[in-house]
Scaffold this active site. Structure first.
Site, PDB file in Angstrom:
ATOM      1  N   LEU A  17       0.829  -1.210   0.000  1.00 51.54           N
ATOM      2  CA  LEU A  17       0.000   0.000   0.000  1.00 51.54           C
ATOM      3  C   LEU A  17       0.861   1.256   0.000  1.00 51.54           C
ATOM      4  CD1 LEU A  17      -2.884   1.045   0.003  1.00 51.54           C
ATOM      5  CD2 LEU A  17      -2.786   1.145   2.485  1.00 51.54           C
ATOM      6  N   ILE A 442      16.863  20.562  12.994  1.00 49.22           N
ATOM      7  CA  ILE A 442      16.540  19.586  14.034  1.00 49.22           C
ATOM      8  C   ILE A 442      17.442  18.351  13.957  1.00 49.22           C
ATOM      9  CG2 ILE A 442      14.659  18.247  15.077  1.00 49.22           C
ATOM     10  CD1 ILE A 442      14.446  21.352  15.287  1.00 49.22           C
ATOM     11  N   GLU A 495      22.520  12.784   9.272  1.00 51.79           N
ATOM     12  CA  GLU A 495      21.979  11.461   9.631  1.00 51.79           C
ATOM     13  C   GLU A 495      21.730  10.534   8.441  1.00 51.79           C
ATOM     14  OE1 GLU A 495      18.683  11.872  12.442  1.00 51.79           O
ATOM     15  OE2 GLU A 495      19.670  13.579  13.347  1.00 51.79           O
ATOM     16  N   CYS A 654       8.003  17.170  19.381  1.00 49.68           N
ATOM     17  CA  CYS A 654       7.055  17.549  18.343  1.00 49.68           C
ATOM     18  C   CYS A 654       5.762  16.771  18.478  1.00 49.68           C
ATOM     19  CB  CYS A 654       7.652  17.340  16.961  1.00 49.68           C
ATOM     20  SG  CYS A 654       8.463  15.764  16.719  1.00 49.68           S
ATOM     21  N   HIS A 705       6.315  19.274   7.590  1.00 50.03           N
ATOM     22  CA  HIS A 705       5.489  18.140   7.154  1.00 50.03           C
ATOM     23  C   HIS A 705       4.773  18.429   5.851  1.00 50.03           C
ATOM     24  CE1 HIS A 705       6.090  17.661  11.518  1.00 50.03           C
ATOM     25  NE2 HIS A 705       6.351  16.436  11.140  1.00 50.03           N
ATOM     26  N   CYS A 737      10.842  20.429  12.792  1.00 46.35           N
ATOM     27  CA  CYS A 737      11.142  19.005  12.934  1.00 46.35           C
ATOM     28  C   CYS A 737      12.274  18.668  11.960  1.00 46.35           C
ATOM     29  CB  CYS A 737       9.880  18.189  12.640  1.00 46.35           C
ATOM     30  SG  CYS A 737       9.903  16.536  13.363  1.00 46.35           S
TER      31      CYS A 737
HETATM   32 ZN    ZN Z   1      10.187  16.501  15.414  1.00 48.56          ZN
END
Ligand code: ZN
Ligand code: 39S
Length: 770
Positions: A17, A442, A495, A654, A705, A737
């Site tokens: 999915l 972040i 990262e 967050c 986001h 974030c």
């Molecule tokens: Zn965050």
């Protein structure tokens, strides 16, 4: 006795999915492909439950994005900003509500997303307006029932109950409470039930998880009113009322008095509630016993479950009982059979585990044992189960005396920095020499398909360790250069070596194991692979020093060391159920503490310990909050406190509202906290300001986001709002974030605007420097 299931994972055994959604969103495949993928998954799930012997098989537990969003669409709770999309393609409308929409001259923000109770699943928050109207807008629940029926299963459609649905939402205007919308909402539920009945539905499941929380008087009467009306209109329909994640406690009498046919309770979370419920159970009410843990991956202890069932059967008889998982299986991976890597998930550990597919079988076997059906086969399964449970209890893998001793020797001083914040800040200002409104991010930078591809190739053996490292080094170096040229003050390494902020640590810690395919939906198409904590936790060697030190060697600016905090690692892993969470958390805290000390020794001056999950870890019952906060905050402090005063500790949070735990956040005593703020337009800051939050704060100035690039002016506006309630010298500038889900082009544009905004703020507030 019957078997009942509340919900099955819908992502597909190989995340079909996810792949189909992302491909559709990227314009790479037509809607038909996505719809067919959904259909295949539903059929597969129904069939496997039917073949296994589940009597009450759920439907409408499937969703292309989120079951709460599905219901908003079903009842026509579509916020006015999407009006322009209402007459078009329903899928465009649906995904616009989930993800925002920037096409055809429209620029629509997504609906807010928040945590589903104390899980790592996120739902789309319904938006309610004063003159809210509801109508039957989408008939998904009815279509899916018909689809199952055509495929040979009479399913039990699942819907969030009307009261919990309203409570999950948010008022978008002042002057009313969302629960007052019940009278307008109920007629749509009635219509849905009518159509389901017409199609031949016998059972309908309504989830009312709020029954396991504290209810107000209005909420209590709303529940009574809703279920009385449904009973009145459809006396013949069998309603199963599902509660989970906590005990019914003071709502036991209420739940037992609602005019429904069956009540489901979570006995994995709270087996003690059984007796109280049995005492209250009226004669016509059946009970669904959630004995198989739907939130964790441990094999069920059949003997324990049988004892509970026996207690219930003695009191009310077997005919009125159902055996079930404790909640929807959405929160566990699909199938243990897909785990074929014996070196990481060893046969010894594997025999202790059960994923969704196995839990379905457990429910059936437990029923057979309790019902004395299929006697020889069931007895053999019981024998094997006893052996597996015994093996786990006595395994040498689980206990590490040195770890237990170290936890026992923790002192208060271990959980305290050397000096108070003011003294530390002076030393940090002198050492770091940062400007006013320092800029940072972040932690993560875009995890592109390319970066993930390298890791996949490396894991397959198609890249050597050296080749993989060279590629990551190049990516890290480019990211450092990008941050330097953009003018950020505190850099991060990006990262790129990490698959996930929890799994990466789980892979390196002792007492943890991890899966190859143990995916669980986190939100929309995004999944996580929670590591499994099976034993005492320790850190055999440094986990992040290599990459942090490498990044720091490339630049004169400070590079933040990036760690995930103990509470978040605990919260986002599958945890032991054989010792208190506090104990496990403290063990993780010591491991992170050692990492913090090693980073400092390696010359890293700023270390961030992320705790985004601290709020969601709060018990659902307020009475239990303080006890949790005591050990959770202490665990963070144990992790953060081995360093000298001049070393600056950051944390990040967050996805939550923090107003009600602000005091505890202050108690964490991080030198800098960065928090999500931009979607709520800095409302959160009022809480920090009212509390006189003493340490530094980086309120997120843009929403990561969404792919939308914010302008400098927007962010200056937010910084002014922040500076209106907080001293400018306390404010950091950062996104809200990590940037791992974003693309590079948006990221570059957005951070350039952000640095420009900080520079403008610096000029505006220069006098605060003195
Ligand atoms: Zn965050
Ligand atoms: N919980 C956890 N554990 N971690 C979090 O970051 C968060 N954040 C919040 C709250 N809860 C959390 C939720 N937000 C993702 C992003 C944000 C989230 C949650 C998840 C996310 O991006 N998930 C990725 C996804 O769904 C998977 C991340 C991952 O583990 O796509 N990636 C692995 C890696 O990078 C494996 C990636 C993968 O799918 O190594 N590989 C392919 C495969 O296995 C092959 C690689 C390729 O060719 O693309 O098929």
């Amino acid at each position: 006795m019957r078997t009942n299931n509340l919900g099955y994972p819908r992502i597909g055994g190989n995340r079909e999915l996810k792949k189909a959604c992302e491909s559709y969103w990227a314009g790479k495949s037509p809607i038909e492909h996505l719809l067919q993928t959904g259909k295949d998954i539903r059929l597969h799930n129904w069939n496997l439950q039917k073949e296994a012997g589940i009597d009450l098989i759920p439907s409408n537990d499937f969703s292309f994005y989120d079951q709460v969003l599905d219901l908003s669409l079903t009842v026509g709770a579509i916020p006015p900003r999407y009006d322009a999309l209402k007459n078009g393609n329903i899928h465009d409308l649906y995904f616009a509500m989930a993800r925002g929409y920037q096409q055809n001259g429209l620029d629509l923000t997504a609906m807010e997303m928040t945590k589903w109770f104390d899980t790592n699943y996120h739902y789309i928050v319904p938006e309610f307006y004063k003159n809210q109207e509801f109508s039957l807008f989408s008939t998904k629940v009815i279509e899916e029932f018909a689809e199952a029926k055509a495929a040979g299963s009479i399913t039990k459609p699942v819907l969030i109950g009307p009261v919990s649905y309203l409570l999950l939402g948010k008022e978008k205007e002042a002057g009313f409470h969302r629960i007052s919308l019940l009278n307008k909402l109920l007629p749509v539920y009635i219509k849905i039930i009518e159509q389901l009945v017409a199609q031949g539905a016998e059972w309908i499941q309504f989830d009312e998880p709020f029954l396991a929380l504290t209810l107000t008087e209005e909420e209590t009467s709303a529940l009574k009113q809703a279920y009385a009306l449904i009973k009145e209109k459809f006396p013949q329909v069998k309603i199963l009322l599902a509660t989970y994640f906590e005990s019914l406690a003071e709502n036991t009498a209420l739940a037992a008095s609602l005019p429904v046919c069956a009540l489901h309770i979570d006995l994995a979370r709270n087996p003690e509630q059984l007796d109280a419920i049995l005492d209250h159970l009226p004669e016509n009410l059946s009970l669904s016993l959630g004995v198989v843990d739907g939130r964790n991956i441990w094999k069920n202890d059949y003997q324990k479950s049988l004892k509970l069932i026996d207690r219930a059967a003695k009191k009310i008889g077997k005919e009125r009982l159902m055996v079930a998982p404790s909640c929807s299986l959405l929160h566990v991976p699909c199938d243990l059979v897909a785990e074929t890597n014996d070196t990481t998930l060893t046969p010894e550990i594997k025999q202790w585990l059960a994923f969704a597919r196995q839990k379905i079988d457990e429910v059936v076997v437990i029923k057979q044992l309790a019902n004395s059906e299929n006697i020889t086969d069931a007895a053999n399964k019981l024998k094997a189960n006893i052996a597996a449970c015994e093996s786990r209890k006595t395994s040498v893998l689980i206990h590490n005396p040195q770890v237990k001793e170290r936890v026992g020797n923790i002192t208060d001083a271990d959980a305290r920095r050397n000096s108070v914040f003011e003294m530390r800040k002076a030393l940090q200002v002198a050492s770091l020499k940062l400007p006013l409104f320092p800029t940072t991010t972040i932690g993560s930078f875009p995890q592109t398909a390319e970066v993930r591809g390298w890791r996949a190739q490396f894991k397959k053996g198609d890249l050597t360790q050296k080749q993989y490292e060279e590629l990551l080094k190049k990516e890290t170096e480019e990211t450092i250069r990008f941050q330097e040229t953009t003018g950020l003050d505190v850099l991060v390494h990006g990262e790129f070596e990490r698959n996930d902020m929890v799994e990466y640590f789980g892979e390196q810690l002792q007492g943890f194991t991890f899966t190859k395919n143990g995916w669980v939906q986190s939100y929309g198409s995004r999944c996580v692979k929670p590591p499994v904590i099976y034993g005492d936790v320790s850190r055999p060697q440094p986990m992040t020093v290599f990459w942090t030190q490498f990044a720091q060697s490339l630049t004169a600016r400070p590079v933040k060391g990036m760690l995930t905090g103990p509470v978040t690692i605990l919260q986002w892993s599958f945890v032991r159920d054989d010792q208190p969470r506090a104990e496990t958390c403290t063990q993780i805290a010591l491991a992170i503490r050692d990492e913090v000390a090693d980073l400092e020794n390696a010359g890293i001056k700023i270390i961030q310990i992320d705790e985004p999950a601290i709020r969601e870890g709060l018990p659902l019952k307020k009475d239990d909050w303080q006890q949790y906060l005591n050990w959770a905050i202490k665990a963070f402090r144990i992790a953060a406190s081995p360093v000298a005063d001049a070393t600056q500790i950051h944390t990040h949070m967050c996805y939550s509202e923090f107003n009600d735990i602000i005091k505890d956040i202050a108690d964490m005593d991080a030198d800098v906290i960065t928090i999500e703020c931009s979607r709520s337009q800095m409302e959160l800051l009022d809480a920090f300001a009212n509390f006189n939050y003493p340490n530094d704060i980086g309120p997120g100035v843009y929403d990561i986001h969404s792919p939308r690039v914010p302008s400098k002016d927007e962010m200056v506006h937010l910084l002014k709002k922040a500076a209106a309630v907080l001293p400018a010298s306390q404010i950091w500038v950062n996104p809200d974030c990590g940037l791992k889900t974003r693309h590079w082009d948006e990221t570059k544009k957005a951070l350039t605007e952000m640095v420009a905004a900080a520079n403008e703020a610096k000029v505006l507030y220069a006098e605060a420097l003195v």
